[in-house]
Design a protein around this motif. Structure first.
Motif, PDB file in Angstrom:
ATOM      1  N   LEU A  48      -0.045   2.436   7.254  1.00  0.00           N
ATOM      2  CA  LEU A  48      -0.111   0.971   7.287  1.00  0.00           C
ATOM      3  C   LEU A  48      -1.547   0.466   7.251  1.00  0.00           C
ATOM      4  O   LEU A  48      -1.861  -0.517   6.574  1.00  0.00           O
ATOM      5  N   GLU A  62      -3.093  -1.654   4.154  1.00  0.00           N
ATOM      6  CA  GLU A  62      -3.628  -2.989   4.408  1.00  0.00           C
ATOM      7  C   GLU A  62      -5.032  -3.132   3.837  1.00  0.00           C
ATOM      8  O   GLU A  62      -5.398  -4.197   3.325  1.00  0.00           O
ATOM      9  N   ASP A  86      -4.461  -3.763   0.135  1.00  0.00           N
ATOM     10  CA  ASP A  86      -3.361  -4.658  -0.197  1.00  0.00           C
ATOM     11  C   ASP A  86      -2.297  -3.938  -1.023  1.00  0.00           C
ATOM     12  O   ASP A  86      -1.862  -4.405  -2.082  1.00  0.00           O
ATOM     13  N   ARG A 108       1.439  -1.390  -1.153  1.00  0.00           N
ATOM     14  CA  ARG A 108       2.751  -1.254  -0.543  1.00  0.00           C
ATOM     15  C   ARG A 108       3.000   0.210  -0.207  1.00  0.00           C
ATOM     16  O   ARG A 108       2.710   1.097  -0.997  1.00  0.00           O
ATOM     17  N   VAL A 137      -0.340  -2.826  13.935  1.00  0.00           N
ATOM     18  CA  VAL A 137      -0.796  -3.510  12.738  1.00  0.00           C
ATOM     19  C   VAL A 137       0.237  -4.578  12.431  1.00  0.00           C
ATOM     20  O   VAL A 137       1.432  -4.310  12.444  1.00  0.00           O
ATOM     21  N   PRO A 191       2.228  -6.548   9.991  1.00  0.00           N
ATOM     22  CA  PRO A 191       2.565  -6.606   8.570  1.00  0.00           C
ATOM     23  C   PRO A 191       2.738  -8.044   8.105  1.00  0.00           C
ATOM     24  O   PRO A 191       3.174  -8.900   8.868  1.00  0.00           O
ATOM     25  N   ARG A 192       2.393  -8.318   6.845  1.00  0.00           N
ATOM     26  CA  ARG A 192       2.614  -9.643   6.295  1.00  0.00           C
ATOM     27  C   ARG A 192       4.069  -9.828   5.913  1.00  0.00           C
ATOM     28  O   ARG A 192       4.602 -10.916   5.997  1.00  0.00           O
ATOM     29  N   HIS A 244       6.867  -1.906   2.955  1.00  0.00           N
ATOM     30  CA  HIS A 244       5.900  -2.687   3.727  1.00  0.00           C
ATOM     31  C   HIS A 244       4.713  -3.018   2.862  1.00  0.00           C
ATOM     32  O   HIS A 244       4.213  -2.168   2.136  1.00  0.00           O
ATOM     33  N   ARG A 245       4.297  -4.236   2.905  1.00  0.00           N
ATOM     34  CA  ARG A 245       3.045  -4.605   2.265  1.00  0.00           C
ATOM     35  C   ARG A 245       2.092  -5.050   3.340  1.00  0.00           C
ATOM     36  O   ARG A 245       2.353  -6.007   4.052  1.00  0.00           O
ATOM     37  N   ALA A 246       0.974  -4.304   3.493  1.00  0.00           N
ATOM     38  CA  ALA A 246       0.035  -4.627   4.551  1.00  0.00           C
ATOM     39  C   ALA A 246      -0.801  -5.842   4.176  1.00  0.00           C
ATOM     40  O   ALA A 246      -0.895  -6.204   3.014  1.00  0.00           O
TER      41      ALA A 246
END
Length: 270
Positions: A234, A238, A241, A243, A256, A258-259, A268-270
Motif C-alpha cells: 500500500l 501510494e 499512484d 493500484r 495508510v 486508502p483513497r 486498492h488505489r493508494a
C-alpha cells in the motif's frame, strides 16, 4: 521449462518438468504445485495442474509472456517510479501468499516477470509454510544468498519477514542498479548482510522519503522491524499512484488511508 498447449481448454501453458536426477522428489514438486495453486492473485503466475509421466513429475502453469526483471536491470537502475510500482505489485503478491501461510523464499529479479498487465511472481519451487524448517538443517539455506535474510543463515525458519528482506533488496536494486552490499566472494557477502549496514542509496531526484524509510526497514537485521507485505504494497503503491490487489481481510489494521477500495475485489488505489 517447456511451452505447451492445453488441448482441453485450448490455451497455451508452461510446463515445468523436473530434471531426471530430481525425478524422485515427487513430494517436493507436489508441494510447489499446491502452494502456488492456492494463490489466486493477478501478480502470481497461476498453477493449473500437477501430474507425473513415466514417474517424472511436472507442473502445468500459466504461460507468462514478457521479460524478467533481471533482464531489465542488466543495464543498471530503472526509473524509480517504475521500480517502486514493480515492487508494490511484488509486495501485493507476497501479501496474498503470506495470507495463505506461504513464504516464497527466493524473491529476486530472475523470479519476477514483467508483462503488459504488470509484474508476475514466478517459481514457488522452494516455497514453504511459514515457520517450516529447511528440509536439511545441515544443508545450504534455500534461496539466492544475495536476497536471503540474515536470520536464515543462523538457522531460523522462513517467515514472512524473510521475504520482506528479499523485497527490500529487490527495491534497492531497482533504485540503484546494484545490490545493497558489494563484496568479492559469497562468504563476504553473507557476512556483510548479517553484520554491515547497506551502502547508502545514490541521490534520486523526486524519490519520496517514505519509500527510503520503507526500504531501510525491509533491510533491517531484526525481522521484527520489517514491515508486512501488505503495508509495503500500500505504501509503495501510494508513492506512485498505482493500484494493487490485497487481501480484504487485512485492510483494517494498515496505517495508510486508502483513497478508494473497489468492493468486492479488494482492488486498492493508494
Amino acid at each position: 521449462m517447456w511451452c505447451g498447449h492445453d488441448e482441453v481448454l485450448d490455451r497455451p501453458v508452461a510446463v515445468k518438468v523436473m530434471a531426471p536426477h530430481q525425478a524422485a522428489a515427487v513430494d517436493e514438486v507436489r508441494r510447489e504445485a499446491r502452494s502456488a495453486a492456492r494463490l489466486a492473485h493477478p501478480n502470481v503466475a497461476g498453477v493449473h495442474d500437477f501430474g507425473t509421466s513415466a514417474d517424472q513429475p511436472y507442473i502445468v502453469m500459466e504461460l507468462v509472456e514478457g521479460r524478467t526483471l533481471s533482464e531489465h536491470l542488466a543495464g543498471g537502475a530503472i526509473d524509480w517510479r517504475i521500480g517502486v510500482r514493480i515492487c508494490a505489485e511484488v509486495a501485493a503478491a507476497l501479501a496474498a501468499a503470506h495470507g495463505e501461510n506461504v513464504v516464497h523464499r527466493d524473491i529476486k529479479p530472475g523470479n519476477i516477470m514483467l508483462t503488459p498487465s504488470g509484474a508476475k511472481v514466478l517459481d514457488f519451487g522452494i516455497a514453504a509454510a511459514i515457520g517450516d524448517a529447511d528440509e536439511d538443517p545441515d544443508g545450504p539455506v534455500m534461496g539466492t544468498p544475495a536476497y536471503v535474510a540474515p536470520e536464515r543463515f543462523a538457522g531460523h525458519p522462513a517467515t514472512a519477514a524473510s521475504d520482506m528482506f528479499g523485497l527490500g533488496t529487490l527495491l534497492y536494486q531497482c533504485l540503484s542498479g546494484r545490490l545493497p552490499w558489494l563484496r568479492s566472494t559469497p562468504t563476504e557477502l553473507v557476512q556483510a548482510e548479517c553484520h554491515d549496514d547497506p551502502d547508502p542509496l545514490p541521490d534520486i531526484d523526486g524519490l519520496p522519503g517514505e519509500v527510503i524509510d520503507l526500504l531501510s526497514r525491509c533491510l533491517a537485521k531484526n525481522p521484527g522491524e520489517r514491515p508486512t507485505a501488505l503495508v509495503a504494497a500500500l505504501l509503495l503503491a501510494e508513492a506512485v499512484d498505482a493500484r494493487v490487489y490485497v487481501p480484504m481481510s487485512d485492510l483494517e489494521p494498515v496505517p495508510v488511508s486508502p483513497r478508494w477500495i473497489d468492493e468486492p475485489t479488494g482492488r486498492h488505489r493508494a
